[in-house]
Design an enzyme around this catalytic site. Structure first.
Site, short mmCIF file in Angstrom:
data_model
loop_
_atom_site.label_atom_id
_atom_site.label_comp_id
_atom_site.label_asym_id
_atom_site.label_seq_id
_atom_site.Cartn_x
_atom_site.Cartn_y
_atom_site.Cartn_z
N GLY A 13 0.79 -1.24 0.00
CA GLY A 13 0.00 0.00 0.00
C GLY A 13 0.81 1.28 0.00
CD GLU A 232 0.64 -34.10 1.80
OE1 GLU A 232 0.77 -33.39 2.81
OE2 GLU A 232 1.33 -33.94 0.78
CG ASP A 306 7.85 -31.87 2.18
OD1 ASP A 306 7.20 -30.82 2.13
OD2 ASP A 306 7.35 -33.00 2.07
#
Length: 442
Positions: A13, A232, A306
């Site tokens: 911003g 997972e 990973d």
């Protein structure tokens, strides 16, 4: 002040802040981009700078805003263009002279914005030119909440949307990313012909922005699907039993972007990170590869991301943070980007490599140990993943029991998890069938 430089990552911003200043200052405002000065014709850039400041002095008091100033303010090289005429250097010299040279330009304040402050020339940053640097950083938790409130004004939301949970679910997001989340959630709701945007639409939007589009058409063999589910579930199991690992939100084996599966966490926002926290996170990263090796007997390419993250983290701990046993309290961080020699010897490099290897192997062994101790629960988790494709923290809790360590983030997760009755019909049916089959086996 003579000048203020807004510094920060993209999307935070900086230009919006300059627009707000322009709206509130009540004086003439000149807005330009750094690239407006750069032209292929020699001398044009410098003459544009002089013209700009001449107009500004006539209109004084006024404000000049130069966006992306690194286009003209880049550090001047040691060997100027031989025989040629370096247009960028001439433009920068004109800018330096106008900002604080022989002539006075009182009443003219210069604002500039850049996300590459390390590239700027030192002469531009001295006192008297850009007097102050204003850091516009990525928003923290309370700031993200405020930004969500701004962007949600245009969106019709229902009672399920919890802004506090959303702001925790988006760590590291800039203001532009948050605007994108709100827009994406509205698009998802519109695709499903809804009248309002619900919490699930926002969570799907965050998933889509972080992980990419769901690719349900990607064809996978049963073996591949099982390997991904074990991988997972390995992440979920190891992170559940590591004290400092980030609390789990959900685990998915639906392919997204280039990823074949993902575990989603709710990170604690920390200003400093301890060695134990980093080691626990490394251990949960290696949990996927460890589960593959333990329960399928072979390893695959699925753990590349990973391993890359774990290796980078280990090198950071040893070379920069001084967290190694053999090289304690030493930081080899080299800030000069263009220096090609390393600030340490070959012997030290060898020690670093050995320490990284030892650290990662220790954590890998620890991950395998955790998985061996909880192999039965891990197997149940993998089976559940194969059946449902997405599981939540409450499913993991049902299998392993409550975590001994509860953080603030986890309390928020518990309040915001989708319950089984809120899930789509087919997911609910699959879950009930799975429970019935399990009961029958017993």
């Amino acid at each position: 002040p003579k000048g203020a430089l807004l510094v920060g990552p993209p999307g935070t911003g900086k230009t919006l802040l300059a627009k707000a200043v322009a709206g509130e200052a009540g004086v003439p405002f000149f807005s330009m981009s750094g690239s407006d000065f750069v032209e292929m014709f020699v001398g044009v850039g410098a003459s544009r700078v002089r013209d700009l400041f001449r107009q500004a002095k006539e209109k004084a008091p006024c404000i000049i805003f130069i966006d992306e100033i690194d286009a003209v303010g880049r550090a001047r090289s040691k060997n100027p263009a031989m025989g040629g005429n370096d247009e960028r250097e001439n433009t920068l010299n004109a800018l330096l002279t106008e900002m604080d040279g022989f002539g006075t330009n009182s009443g003219v304040i210069i604002l500039a914005a850049t996300n590459r402050v390390d590239m700027l020339d030192k002469a531009l940053l001295r006192a008297g030119r850009f007097d102050r640097q204003i850091s516009v950083d990525l928003p923290d938790l309370t700031e993200r909440k405020e930004i969500f409130n701004v962007h949600l004004r245009k969106v019709k939301i229902d009672h399920t949307v919890d802004i506090d949970f959303l702001s925790r679910q988006t760590p590291g997001f800039s203001g532009a990313d948050i605007a994108n989340v709100c827009n994406e959630a509205a698009l998802i709701a519109a695709r499903h012909n809804k009248k309002t945007v619900g919490k699930k639409d926002f969570l799907d939007a965050v998933d889509r922005i972080i992980g990419g589009l769901e690719k349900k058409t990607k064809v996978m063999t049963n073996d591949e699907k099982r390997t991904i589910a074990l991988h997972e579930a390995g992440h979920a199991t190891v992170s559940w039993f590591c004290e400092h690992a980030n609390p789990l939100v959900k685990v998915s084996i639906v392919p997204r972007g280039r990823a074949l599966g993902a575990a989603w966490y709710l990170p604690e926002e920390r200003q400093i990170t301890t060695k134990e926290q980093m080691l626990d996170e490394m251990c949960s990263l290696l949990g996927g590869r460890a589960a593959e090796e333990l329960f399928t007997g072979h390893i695959s390419t699925g753990a590349m991301n990973d391993l890359e993250r774990a290796t980078k983290s280990a090198y950071g701990m040893i070379a920069y943070a001084g967290m190694s046993d053999r090289l304690p309290n030493i930081c080899y961080y080299n800030q000069q980007e263009y220096q090609f020699q390393r600030p340490y010897s070959e012997t030290t490099a060898k020690i670093m490599d050995d320490e990284v290897l030892k650290m990662i192997n220790d954590e890998y062994a620890r991950a395998k140990q955790i998985l061996k101790e909880h192999s039965e629960g891990h197997n149940q988790l993998a089976e559940l993943l194969m059946t449902r494709e997405v599981i939540f923290a409450e499913d993991v809790e049902r299998i392993f029991g409550k975590r001994p360590w509860v953080s603030r983030s986890e309390e928020i997760i518990e309040d915001n998890l989708p319950k089984l009755e809120d899930m789509p019909e087919e997911v609910r049916k699959a879950q009930e069938e799975h429970e019935a089959a399990k009961h029958k086996e017993e």
